[in-house]
Design an enzyme around this catalytic site. Structure first.
Site, mmCIF file in Angstrom:
data_model
loop_
_atom_site.group_PDB
_atom_site.id
_atom_site.type_symbol
_atom_site.label_atom_id
_atom_site.label_comp_id
_atom_site.label_asym_id
_atom_site.label_seq_id
_atom_site.Cartn_x
_atom_site.Cartn_y
_atom_site.Cartn_z
ATOM 1 N N CYS A 2 0.816 -1.215 0.000
ATOM 2 C CA CYS A 2 0.000 0.000 0.000
ATOM 3 C C CYS A 2 0.856 1.275 0.000
ATOM 4 C CB CYS A 2 -0.867 0.026 1.245
ATOM 5 S SG CYS A 2 -1.850 -1.450 1.461
ATOM 6 N N ARG A 27 4.893 0.376 -6.229
ATOM 7 C CA ARG A 27 4.939 -0.509 -5.070
ATOM 8 C C ARG A 27 3.982 -1.689 -5.218
ATOM 9 N NH1 ARG A 27 6.610 2.124 -0.073
ATOM 10 N NH2 ARG A 27 5.033 0.940 1.013
ATOM 11 N N TRP A 74 -2.964 -2.610 -1.492
ATOM 12 C CA TRP A 74 -2.542 -3.960 -1.892
ATOM 13 C C TRP A 74 -3.242 -4.883 -0.904
ATOM 14 C CZ3 TRP A 74 0.429 -8.114 0.032
ATOM 15 C CH2 TRP A 74 0.960 -8.990 -0.924
ATOM 16 N N ASN A 100 -1.648 1.946 5.978
ATOM 17 C CA ASN A 100 -0.722 0.900 5.524
ATOM 18 C C ASN A 100 -0.417 0.015 6.723
ATOM 19 O OD1 ASN A 100 -0.565 2.217 3.106
ATOM 20 N ND2 ASN A 100 1.612 2.739 3.257
ATOM 21 N N GLY A 101 -0.220 -1.281 6.473
ATOM 22 C CA GLY A 101 0.156 -2.181 7.565
ATOM 23 C C GLY A 101 -0.944 -3.182 7.856
ATOM 24 N N GLU A 482 19.735 -16.011 -8.002
ATOM 25 C CA GLU A 482 19.227 -14.681 -8.329
ATOM 26 C C GLU A 482 18.695 -14.660 -9.771
ATOM 27 O OE1 GLU A 482 18.183 -12.273 -6.922
ATOM 28 O OE2 GLU A 482 18.264 -10.588 -8.304
ATOM 29 N N LYS A 486 14.844 -13.746 -10.844
ATOM 30 C CA LYS A 486 14.536 -12.672 -11.800
ATOM 31 C C LYS A 486 13.606 -13.203 -12.877
ATOM 32 C CE LYS A 486 15.313 -10.027 -10.089
ATOM 33 N NZ LYS A 486 15.904 -9.563 -8.874
ATOM 34 N N GLU A 489 9.981 -14.153 -11.498
ATOM 35 C CA GLU A 489 9.116 -13.085 -10.984
ATOM 36 C C GLU A 489 8.580 -12.173 -12.083
ATOM 37 O OE1 GLU A 489 10.716 -10.062 -8.295
ATOM 38 O OE2 GLU A 489 12.699 -10.337 -9.137
ATOM 39 N N HIS A 505 21.325 -35.752 -8.205
ATOM 40 C CA HIS A 505 20.712 -36.371 -7.027
ATOM 41 C C HIS A 505 19.190 -36.257 -7.076
ATOM 42 C CE1 HIS A 505 24.601 -37.155 -5.255
ATOM 43 N NE2 HIS A 505 24.965 -35.932 -5.636
ATOM 44 N N LYS A 604 6.834 -3.902 -4.279
ATOM 45 C CA LYS A 604 8.239 -3.504 -4.207
ATOM 46 C C LYS A 604 8.784 -3.619 -2.793
ATOM 47 C CE LYS A 604 12.136 -1.907 -5.648
ATOM 48 N NZ LYS A 604 12.992 -2.916 -6.294
HETATM 49 C C1 AGP Z 1 13.376 -9.213 -6.031
HETATM 50 O O1 AGP Z 1 13.433 -8.776 -7.310
HETATM 51 C C2 AGP Z 1 12.387 -8.580 -5.148
HETATM 52 N N1 AGP Z 1 12.138 -7.236 -5.336
HETATM 53 C C3 AGP Z 1 12.477 -9.043 -3.697
HETATM 54 O O2 AGP Z 1 12.948 -10.345 -3.635
HETATM 55 C C4 AGP Z 1 13.274 -8.140 -2.730
HETATM 56 O O3 AGP Z 1 14.641 -8.257 -2.955
HETATM 57 C C5 AGP Z 1 12.904 -8.533 -1.292
HETATM 58 O O4 AGP Z 1 11.534 -8.351 -1.111
HETATM 59 C C6 AGP Z 1 13.687 -7.778 -0.256
HETATM 60 O O5 AGP Z 1 13.460 -6.404 -0.343
HETATM 61 P P1 AGP Z 1 14.380 -5.372 0.405
HETATM 62 O O6 AGP Z 1 15.730 -5.447 -0.210
HETATM 63 O O7 AGP Z 1 13.721 -4.054 0.202
HETATM 64 O O8 AGP Z 1 14.415 -5.786 1.859
#
Ligand code: AGP
Length: 609
Positions: A2, A27, A74, A100-101, A482, A486, A489, A505, A604
């Site tokens: 949010c 976000r 959100w 938010n929260g 990683e 990428k 996602e 294995h 985000k």
């Molecule tokens: C990855 O592309 C994501 N955006 C996600 O995994 C992100 O790295 C994770 O949520 C941690 O976020 P932060 O670095 O803001 O703590």
């Protein structure tokens, strides 16, 4: 997650609120709404779906006034819908608010309020706060807010408009970020810095349970008991354009291309490239401190966790310090008992990730020294960690982390190098060699970016792949994780990362004719071993692409395709090798028509557990 904005001043609030919500859209959200005092009443407009839906409503049914709040939601409690979108109000129509929260005890509070006759219209935990505040309100906003804070459990950032005090916005937060600032036309509030930058660069970060009262004349602050307090401001020098897309089609591509600069800016904070030496006073360790470190633990989520995996390798190999890297959401419930001499690295781009914050607080409560690697000045993690090694990536807007990952790995590498030096684990010649190698990284990145069409072409042939496997050993195994994250996602293609030696294995059963396997082979010391693993999948029909550290004929001979990075020290190879992986994920997602910057279901900054 949010987003919150608010404005009170001399201008029409509606365009300011919509502009702020536009900035926060990255976000992730599924509905949006605003509330504005129009001179006689607080009027709301809200709608499910894209912000454009709200804009369309406002076009047909505009509202104007000089004080208002806005929100992108959100969904957590209650589906995305008109009814559940914010703002929410109380039965007695005394106030409206955005939140938010997560209110953890909302079921109990709701039952209590229903017994007192409150009628609820939504399924949200937010409406419970609105009704609670309405119940406690008797003409004293600060009194009602401080009283409600004693009853609410959970995390919250709230912006509240009271109908009988219509030109003020009351804000309060706990475990959920909020910044306020005063610009030339009035006072602003936002849950994230980029939404403020167009109006002011001097912002105040709200502390837990602190209250801010915004009026057209200024901002007043109070503690959780309602006592006035002074708070300073922080100057944010992020470039406004840095949070804009410019000529790029997507933020993600812009941010991938910004990596040579982000790398240089970050490295230069800690390294004097002219003298070839680290800037010792930029690291928080005296010789004595460094010698006393017995063990390092690194925590983070998602991409930040993956950066930690490379950090672990650096701390072990360079500094000779035992190190583990852990997922924050697991670590916080693992019952781990810290030992004397442990150092906890906390990795987070946003500095607001709920699980990472909780794990950090757990360590602090156990008396463990915490060092944050963070991109956002004033964020919760940056404020609460004992020390901060900042990354200088600038604002990262795309949900997929790219330049933040690169700069996190950079800082972890430099921290390991510093500890190695202080502990006498590395001689001057090797230090100099590594620092000279770092100086060459931006040019090596540029040379990959200059040939990105090659990766685009490859992706145009492979985008219908249903499964992609990434394999590697050592640092390449961490990079593979990683790379797989990428791809999945943003392109929604199932992808898995495997330590190359582990495939046989079990997972090798999934390899069939045409399966795309991307082998990361940037570690010359492990290349022969990975070459054998490549051969194992190739003979079972896999279509293998290798990413190599300069020419590696013994590896390349087993592969259908090869992407080379410029030959470099194997400790430095991850800095460049991640770029083709990011580009690959990007082009695959574009080919599939996916919303690259805002992938489905993702946000985000993950401020809830
Ligand atoms: C990855 O592309 C994501 N955006 C996600 O995994 C992100 O790295 C994770 O949520 C941690 O976020 P932060 O670095 O803001 O703590």
């Amino acid at each position: 997650m949010c987003g919150i904005v608010g404005y009170t001043g001399t201008k029409n609030a509606t365009p300011i609120l919509i502009d702020g919500l536009d900035t926060l859209a990255y976000r992730g959200y599924d509905s949006a709404g605003i509330a504005v005092w129009n001179g006689t009443d607080i009027v709301m407009r809200k709608e499910k779906g894209q912000l454009q839906n709200l804009k369309d409503i406002l076009k047909n049914d505009p509202i104007s006034g000089s004080c208002g709040i806005g929100h992108t939601r959100w969904a957590t409690h209650g589906e995305p819908s008109y009814i559940n979108s914010h703002p929410h109000g109380d039965d007695k129509k005394q106030l409206v608010l955005v939140h938010n929260g997560i209110i953890e005890n909302y079921v109990r509070l709701k039952a209590m309020l229903q017994e007192r006759g409150c009628k609820f219209v939504s399924d949200t935990d937010t409406e419970v706060v609105a009704q609670l505040l309405g119940d406690l309100y008797h003409g004293d906003p600060i009194g009602a807010i401080t009283e409600s804070m004693r009853l609410i459990e959970g995390s919250f950032a709230l912006a509240i408009l009271f109908r009988d005090d219509p030109y003020r916005i009351y804000c309060v937060c706990k475990d959920s970020p909020m910044v306020v600032g005063y610009g030339k036309d009035g006072a602003h509030i936002a849950s994230d810095i980029p939404a403020m930058l167009a109006y002011t660069r001097d912002v105040t970060f709200m502390g837990d349970k602190q209250i801010a009262v915004l009026s057209p004349e200024g901002i007043a602050f109070y503690d959780e008991f309602g006592t006035p307090i002074d708070k300073g401001s922080t100057h944010i020098d992020w470039d406004l354009d840095a949070a804009k897309k410019g000529s790029y089609e997507h933020y993600m591509m812009k941010e991938i291309c910004e990596q040579p600069v982000a790398f240089r800016k970050t490295a230069e904070q800690y390294v004097n490239f002219k003298s070839g030496k680290l800037k010792a006073d930029c690291f928080p360790w005296s010789d004595e401190d460094a010698g006393a470190v017995k063990r390092i633990r690194i925590i983070g989520c998602g991409t930040a966790y993956h950066a930690g995996l490379l950090g672990k390798l650096y701390f072990k190999r360079l500094a000779g310090i035992p190190c583990e890297s852990e997922i924050a959401s697991e670590f916080r419930y693992s019952g781990y008992e810290f030992e004397p001499g442990e150092l906890l690295f906390v990795i987070s781009q946003s500095g607001e990730t709920a699980d990472t914050i909780a794990a950090m607080r757990m360590a602090k409560a156990a008396g463990v020294r915490t060092v944050a690697v963070c991109n956002v000045i004033g964020s919760t993690i940056a404020r609460e960690a004992d020390e901060v090694l900042f990354t200088y990536a600038g604002p990262e807007i795309a949900v997929a982390a790219t330049k933040s990952y690169l700069t996190q790995v950079t800082v972890l590498f430099l921290a390991a190098l510093r500890l190695a030096q202080v502990r006498g684990r590395i001689d001057d010649a090797r230090s100099r060699e590594l620092i000279d190698g770092l100086a060459a990284v931006p040019a090596a990145m540029e040379s990959i970016l200059a040939k990105k069409e090659k990766i685009q072409y490859f992706s145009s042939r492979e985008f219908s792949a249903r499964h992609v496997f990434f394999i590697g050993r050592g640092a390449d195994s961490a990079l593979a994780m990683e790379a797989a994250l990428k791809l999945k996602e943003i392109s929604y293609i199932h992808s898995e990362a495997y330590a190359a030696g582990e495939l046989k294995h079990g997972t090798i059963a999934l390899i069939e004719e045409g399966t795309l396997v991307i082998a990361l082979v940037t570690q010359p010391s492990l290349a022969a071993k990975t070459a054998s693993n490549i051969e194992e999948v190739r003979v079972r029909g896999a279509n293998v692409l290798a990413v190599t550290n300069g020419p590696m004929p013994d590896v390349e001979s087993h592969c259908a395709s090869v992407w080379r990075i410029e030959k470099t020290d194997e400790l430095l190879a991850p800095f460049t090798a991640i770029i083709p992986m990011q580009l690959f994920a990007y082009y695959m997602a574009v080919q599939k028509g996916c919303p690259v910057d805002k992938p489905r279901n993702l946000a985000k900054s993950v401020t809830v557990e």
